[in-house]
Enzyme design. Structure first.
Site, short mmCIF file in Angstrom:
data_model
loop_
_atom_site.label_atom_id
_atom_site.label_comp_id
_atom_site.label_asym_id
_atom_site.label_seq_id
_atom_site.Cartn_x
_atom_site.Cartn_y
_atom_site.Cartn_z
N HIS A 115 0.83 -1.21 0.00
CA HIS A 115 0.00 0.00 0.00
C HIS A 115 0.86 1.25 0.00
O HIS A 115 2.05 1.22 0.33
CB HIS A 115 -0.93 0.03 1.23
N ASP A 117 0.37 4.77 2.10
CA ASP A 117 -0.45 5.05 3.28
C ASP A 117 -1.73 5.83 2.95
O ASP A 117 -1.66 6.87 2.28
CB ASP A 117 0.37 5.82 4.33
N HIS A 265 4.78 0.28 0.31
CA HIS A 265 5.48 -0.56 1.27
C HIS A 265 4.57 -1.67 1.79
O HIS A 265 3.35 -1.62 1.60
CB HIS A 265 6.04 0.27 2.43
N ARG A 280 4.54 6.28 14.71
CA ARG A 280 4.69 6.94 13.41
C ARG A 280 3.91 8.25 13.39
O ARG A 280 2.86 8.36 14.03
CB ARG A 280 4.29 5.99 12.29
#
Ligand code: SIN
Length: 289
Positions: A115, A117, A265, A280
């Site tokens: 995907h 993000d 990623h 994150r």
């Protein structure tokens, strides 16, 4: 002994030394040394990081110490307004922080399929800065793939077909009840969906990148259902080809900073029942064009 602030290092004439930036692999990525992000980012170092991100698409900061939530938020804000995740639980006192946590009780691990993000948002994120503090003894690598290279490798006729197409990115099927094991009750919540060009032009580099992914992209708007399914199937397989990828093996407190506009990623969950934990922040981007 107090921790030496690497950000305070200067050369004899008082200038900040350049970061040590080394390519990770031919496909994409670079390792960065010479700054401890726990100390924050000064303006000159920020400029180097920004340029390196555009050049390499994902940066891995080595030899790091744990960044406080406040400092991670401050660093993220230097790159733009922070993005609030539509589904994930928020860290108490720091709603901008998305805590990555996988344990023996997890139903899913975050980012387990390829995907970019939150590509289901109308204005999806520019980039993501993730630090991992707890790693399994082995496993828990993350794959990254270069979506400029995936675009450039297509034939000219295929590029021409894709130029006129847009794709729907949805998230109901991804997020509904996803974080229930971490106490999120999403009854009544609506999850975003958006339509984006299949090929986007990076707003800073001007380069073209494929912008579809197996997690969120559900159909190509202009095509019949069977055509859309066949073309998306081809594009997903193509984008995930090993020629465009790297596999990153984390060390404790490493920080990865990736550009969601030109890289995808996938986090590999091969370490059950071990734990993997980190924080994150995600930076808002532009509407894909
Ligand atoms: C993600 O943010 O998609 C997860 C990346 C990772 O945990 O390696």
């Amino acid at each position: 002994m107090p921790k030496r602030s690497s950000n305070a290092r200067t050369t004899r004439n008082g200038a900040r030394p350049a970061l040590d930036i080394r390519r990770y692999a031919p496909a994409l990525g670079a390792e960065v040394r010479g700054v401890d992000l726990a100390d924050g980012l000064d303006r000159a170092t920020y400029e180097q990081v920004r340029a390196a991100l555009l050049a390499h698409q994902v940066l891995f900061f080595k030899d790091q110490t744990e960044i406080s939530p406040r400092t991670q938020i401050e660093i993220g804000r230097m790159f733009g307004e922070l993005h609030m995740h539509p589904a994930a639980p928020q860290m108490a006192g720091y709603p901008e922080i998305f805590e990555i946590y996988v344990s023996r009780n997890s139903k899913i691990a975050n980012g387990e399929f390829w995907h970019s993000d939150v590509s289901c948002d109308e204005v999806p994120p520019l980039g993501t800065i993730l630090q991992l503090h707890v790693l399994p003894p082995i496993g828990g690598d993350t794959l990254f793939a270069n979506m400029y290279a995936a675009h450039d490798a297509l034939s000219e006729p295929m590029k021409r077909i894709l130029e006129g197409l847009s794709a729907v990115h949805e998230s109901e099927h991804v997020y509904r009840e996803r974080y229930s094991d971490r106490g999120v009750d999403d009854t009544g919540r609506e999850y975003p969906s958006a339509t984006h060009p299949v090929v986007r032009t990076h707003p800073e580099t001007g380069r073209k990148a494929l912008y579809v992914n197996r997690t969120f992209t559900t159909r190509i708007k202009e095509l019949e259902a069977a055509e859309s399914e066949a073309l998306l199937g081809f594009l997903f397989d193509h984008c995930e080809g090993i020629d465009f990828q790297i596999r990153y093996r984390w060390e404790r407190n490493d920080v990865a900073f990736w550009d969601n506009r030109c890289a995808m990623h996938r986090a590999i969950w091969d370490y059950w029942p071990e734990r993997r934990k980190g924080r994150r922040v995600t930076i808002k981007g532009d509407r894909p064009a």
